[in-house]
Scaffold this active site. Structure first.
Site, PDB file in Angstrom:
ATOM      1  N   GLU A 248     -12.396 -16.481   2.411  1.00 55.22           N
ATOM      2  CA  GLU A 248     -13.606 -14.744   3.021  1.00 55.22           C
ATOM      3  C   GLU A 248     -15.148 -15.715   3.131  1.00 55.22           C
ATOM      4  OE1 GLU A 248     -12.735 -12.032   2.173  1.00 55.22           O
ATOM      5  OE2 GLU A 248     -10.903 -12.616   1.009  1.00 55.22           O
ATOM      6  N   CYS A 282     -22.382 -11.090   3.614  1.00 56.45           N
ATOM      7  CA  CYS A 282     -21.604 -11.365   4.699  1.00 56.45           C
ATOM      8  C   CYS A 282     -21.258  -9.894   5.408  1.00 56.45           C
ATOM      9  CB  CYS A 282     -20.457 -11.840   4.436  1.00 56.45           C
ATOM     10  SG  CYS A 282     -19.326 -11.121   2.429  1.00 56.45           S
TER      11      CYS A 282
HETATM   12  P1  NAP Z   1     -21.176 -22.635   2.041  1.00 55.68           P
HETATM   13  O1  NAP Z   1     -22.738 -23.404   2.433  1.00 55.68           O
HETATM   14  O2  NAP Z   1     -20.518 -22.695   2.866  1.00 55.68           O
HETATM   15  O3  NAP Z   1     -21.288 -23.424   1.217  1.00 55.68           O
HETATM   16  C1  NAP Z   1     -20.550 -22.473  -0.147  1.00 55.68           C
HETATM   17  C2  NAP Z   1     -19.811 -23.103  -1.014  1.00 55.68           C
HETATM   18  O4  NAP Z   1     -19.172 -24.267  -0.700  1.00 55.68           O
HETATM   19  C3  NAP Z   1     -21.117 -23.952  -1.715  1.00 55.68           C
HETATM   20  O5  NAP Z   1     -20.592 -24.215  -2.707  1.00 55.68           O
HETATM   21  C4  NAP Z   1     -20.807 -25.011  -1.524  1.00 55.68           C
HETATM   22  O6  NAP Z   1     -21.593 -25.953  -2.510  1.00 55.68           O
HETATM   23  C5  NAP Z   1     -19.739 -25.535  -0.895  1.00 55.68           C
HETATM   24  N1  NAP Z   1     -19.496 -26.471   0.031  1.00 55.68           N
HETATM   25  C6  NAP Z   1     -20.410 -27.157   0.964  1.00 55.68           C
HETATM   26  N2  NAP Z   1     -19.675 -28.134   1.495  1.00 55.68           N
HETATM   27  C7  NAP Z   1     -18.184 -28.371   0.989  1.00 55.68           C
HETATM   28  C8  NAP Z   1     -17.765 -29.226   1.334  1.00 55.68           C
HETATM   29  N3  NAP Z   1     -17.454 -30.042   2.024  1.00 55.68           N
HETATM   30  N4  NAP Z   1     -16.353 -29.027   0.595  1.00 55.68           N
HETATM   31  C9  NAP Z   1     -16.042 -28.489  -0.437  1.00 55.68           C
HETATM   32  N5  NAP Z   1     -17.273 -27.419  -1.225  1.00 55.68           N
HETATM   33  C10 NAP Z   1     -18.250 -27.343   0.174  1.00 55.68           C
HETATM   34  O7  NAP Z   1     -22.298 -20.615   1.874  1.00 55.68           O
HETATM   35  P2  NAP Z   1     -23.528 -20.809   1.830  1.00 55.68           P
HETATM   36  O8  NAP Z   1     -24.165 -21.033   2.534  1.00 55.68           O
HETATM   37  O9  NAP Z   1     -23.630 -21.185  -0.013  1.00 55.68           O
HETATM   38  O10 NAP Z   1     -22.901 -19.503   1.925  1.00 55.68           O
HETATM   39  C11 NAP Z   1     -23.295 -17.771   2.850  1.00 55.68           C
HETATM   40  C12 NAP Z   1     -21.980 -17.902   3.632  1.00 55.68           C
HETATM   41  O11 NAP Z   1     -21.101 -17.240   2.654  1.00 55.68           O
HETATM   42  C13 NAP Z   1     -21.951 -17.092   4.599  1.00 55.68           C
HETATM   43  O12 NAP Z   1     -21.343 -17.351   5.866  1.00 55.68           O
HETATM   44  C14 NAP Z   1     -21.764 -16.171   4.326  1.00 55.68           C
HETATM   45  O13 NAP Z   1     -21.141 -15.047   5.473  1.00 55.68           O
HETATM   46  C15 NAP Z   1     -20.121 -16.052   3.196  1.00 55.68           C
HETATM   47  N6  NAP Z   1     -19.916 -15.687   2.630  1.00 55.68           N
HETATM   48  C16 NAP Z   1     -18.681 -14.509   2.819  1.00 55.68           C
HETATM   49  C17 NAP Z   1     -18.282 -13.111   2.359  1.00 55.68           C
HETATM   50  C18 NAP Z   1     -16.385 -12.688   1.969  1.00 55.68           C
HETATM   51  O14 NAP Z   1     -16.574 -12.505   1.435  1.00 55.68           O
HETATM   52  N7  NAP Z   1     -16.225 -12.987   3.343  1.00 55.68           N
HETATM   53  C19 NAP Z   1     -19.440 -13.207   1.357  1.00 55.68           C
HETATM   54  C20 NAP Z   1     -20.253 -13.460   0.860  1.00 55.68           C
HETATM   55  C21 NAP Z   1     -20.703 -15.208   1.799  1.00 55.68           C
HETATM   56  P3  NAP Z   1     -23.084 -26.625  -2.014  1.00 55.68           P
HETATM   57  O15 NAP Z   1     -24.089 -25.423  -1.107  1.00 55.68           O
HETATM   58  O16 NAP Z   1     -23.489 -26.489  -3.483  1.00 55.68           O
HETATM   59  O17 NAP Z   1     -23.357 -28.115  -1.515  1.00 55.68           O
END
Ligand code: NAP
Length: 475
Positions: A248, A282
């Site tokens: 997602e 999102c």
């Molecule tokens: P993110 O930076 O992609 O992080 C999401 C998760 O992935 C965090 O737990 C992060 O850990 C982890 N992560 C980071 N690098 C990783 C790796 N190399 N391997 C495995 N896991 C890893 O996203 P965010 O900034 O938290 O959230 C924002 C994003 O989420 C936006 O793009 C938003 O659109 C999207 N989102 C989508 C939906 C949907 O339903 N489509 C809903 C809500 C949000 P750490 O941060 O702890 O390092």
């Protein structure tokens, strides 16, 4: 408000454990230290996976018990609403009124997931071309699931993964976003109290680069359920090979405002929905396409309403817009606004930054090629462009690498029936913004917005294995 720094442990194999390292979580508005959580290292992550594998093999978790645990967890969330909402507001910067909505939604997500546990059935397959054979399917849990979750809905988006995984009978390992991990720890406390069997839920706190990578590279995990950025989503898909993932991801969601609608009403709603959680949603309305004939009236109301939003301390019940998740993110959007302005965009209100707080902004005269148009802004910002024909509006919405949801305001019944077939998105919201979500509905995008659907009834289907059984009745 907060008297002392919270000290939290990790929930592994039904026990609360301390570790050698500590992860610090900060109040996103004041910058003060909020909690210290045991940090998972390689050994702890391995322990969590072992516990989940053992639970899957050795601990029976029948449907009745899954239902009861999830319903009890829902009740416990309700009872702890105030504390959970405050935790979300402090560590996520989400205004307390919205944090309360998140807790209420999480209760409902758990209840819907509990009901889905009771509905898991296989089917009888016609024995056409298979005389003397009885064919049917059974559904069984897939095995160990890993959930990797984002910061912006630290409770409900974790519950959207834990609920269906448990309802399907799978053990789950949760790696929450580091920025908002306290909420997940609190959720695990309530799941324990609700009676989740040993090893069925583990929480490993640590960065994506360490804990996340270890989870991705461990073949004992059979399914990944990820919500987060497209970049990490792609990385997950590339790393896990043939194992499955529900992804997602992000979007630069659009809402069309057609000439045959109540302009004032649409503008007021968009002013609010472009700025929920400082735009860090999102499906936040990022791009608005407005019919030429109503552009002026629409902009007048939109700018007035956005300028009136109360920006400030998330713990104040009147606050509409809190800080962004970090000053780094606020600086990023500031630079995107600067880029747009240099290219001729006009800022009609907002856009100024102080620390991690950004004043909600409305921009016009934007064009393709600008980051605030092409990329996911994930900030309190909305851009408005006009169109002449509905075909033009559809082309503008579809001119995006993302496709999560889109909204359209129109009173044209025929158009409202046609539009879902024309827009390249996973969900179309008629007479509301792209930001609408009910937790029971199928939810998920196309293109770089990901694959698979959430909503417990849909997520659960990805978390069970369909096994075909053929009985030879002639032997
Ligand atoms: P993110 O930076 O992609 O992080 C999401 C998760 O992935 C965090 O737990 C992060 O850990 C982890 N992560 C980071 N690098 C990783 C790796 N190399 N391997 C495995 N896991 C890893 O996203 P965010 O900034 O938290 O959230 C924002 C994003 O989420 C936006 O793009 C938003 O659109 C999207 N989102 C989508 C939906 C949907 O339903 N489509 C809903 C809500 C949000 P750490 O941060 O702890 O390092």
């Amino acid at each position: 408000m907060q008297s002392s720094i919270l000290k939290e442990k990790l929930f592994i194999n039904g026990e609360w454990i301390e570790t050698e390292g500590t992860h610090q979580v900060f109040n996103k508005y004041t910058g003060e230290l909020f909690s210290e959580i045991a940090l998972a290292d390689e050994k702890i992550v391995d322990q969590a996976i072992n516990a989940a594998v053992t639970a899957h093999k050795e601990i029976n978790f029948p449907v009745e018990q899954r239902y009861e645990v999830l319903m009890r967890a829902a009740d416990l969330l309700k009872q702890n609403q105030t504390a959970l909402a405050e935790t979300i507001a402090i560590e996520g910067g989400k205004p307390i009124s919205d944090a309360n909505v998140e807790v209420t939604r999480s209760v409902s997500t758990l209840q819907v997931a509990a009901e889905e546990a009771k509905k898991l059935t296989g089917e009888i397959i016609p024995n056409y071309n298979a005389p003397g054979r009885f064919l049917y399917t059974v559904k069984k849990p897939v095995g160990v699931v890993a959930a990797i979750t984002p910061f912006n809905f630290p409770l409900n988006l974790v519950v959207h993964k834990v609920g269906p995984a448990l309802a399907a009978g799978n053990p789950i390992i949760i790696k929450p976003a580091s920025d908002t991990a306290t909420t997940t720890v609190k959720l695990c406390e309530l799941l324990e109290e609700a009676g989740v069997p040993k090893g069925y839920v583990q929480c490993v706190v640590g960065s994506g680069r360490t804990v996340g990578e270890q989870l991705l590279n461990d073949e004992r995990i059979v399914h990944y359920t990820f919500t987060g950025s497209p970049a990490i989503g792609k990385h997950i898909q590339q790393t896990i090979g043939l194992r499955k993932a529900t992804l997602e991801l992000g979007s630069n969601s659009a809402t069309i405002v057609h000439h045959d609608t109540d302009v004032e009403k649409a503008a007021k709603k968009i002013a609010r929905m472009a700025n929920v959680n400082a735009g860090q949603v999102c499906i936040s309305v990022q791009r608005v396409f407005i019919h030429d004939s109503i552009k002026e009236a629409f902009l007048d109301t939109l700018v007035r309403e956005v300028a009136q939003l109360k920006v400030g301390d998330p713990l104040n019940k009147d606050t509409n817009v809190g800080p962004m998740i970090s000053e780094k993110e606020a600086r990023r959007i500031e630079s995107w606004i600067d880029e747009a302005v240099s290219a001729g965009a006009v800022v009609l209100t907002g856009g100024k930054r102080e620390g991690s707080v950004v004043q909600p902004a409305v921009l016009t005269n934007v064009k393709k090629g600008l980051k605030i148009v092409d990329e996911e802004a994930f900030a309190p910002i909305v851009s408005v462009s006009s169109y002449d024909t509905i075909e033009e509006a559809v082309a503008l919405v579809n001119d995006s690498k993302y496709g999560l949801q889109a909204g359209i305001y129109t009173s044209d019944l025929k158009l409202s029936y046609q539009i879902p077939y024309l827009l390249e998105v996973g969900g179309v919201i008629v007479n509301d913004t792209s930001s609408f979500r009910a937790d029971q509905m199928p939810y998920g995008g196309v293109k770089e917005s990901g694959n698979g659907k959430e909503g417990p009834a849909y997520a659960i289907q990805e978390l069970v294995e369909t096994v075909t059984v053929v009985v030879n009745l002639e032997e």
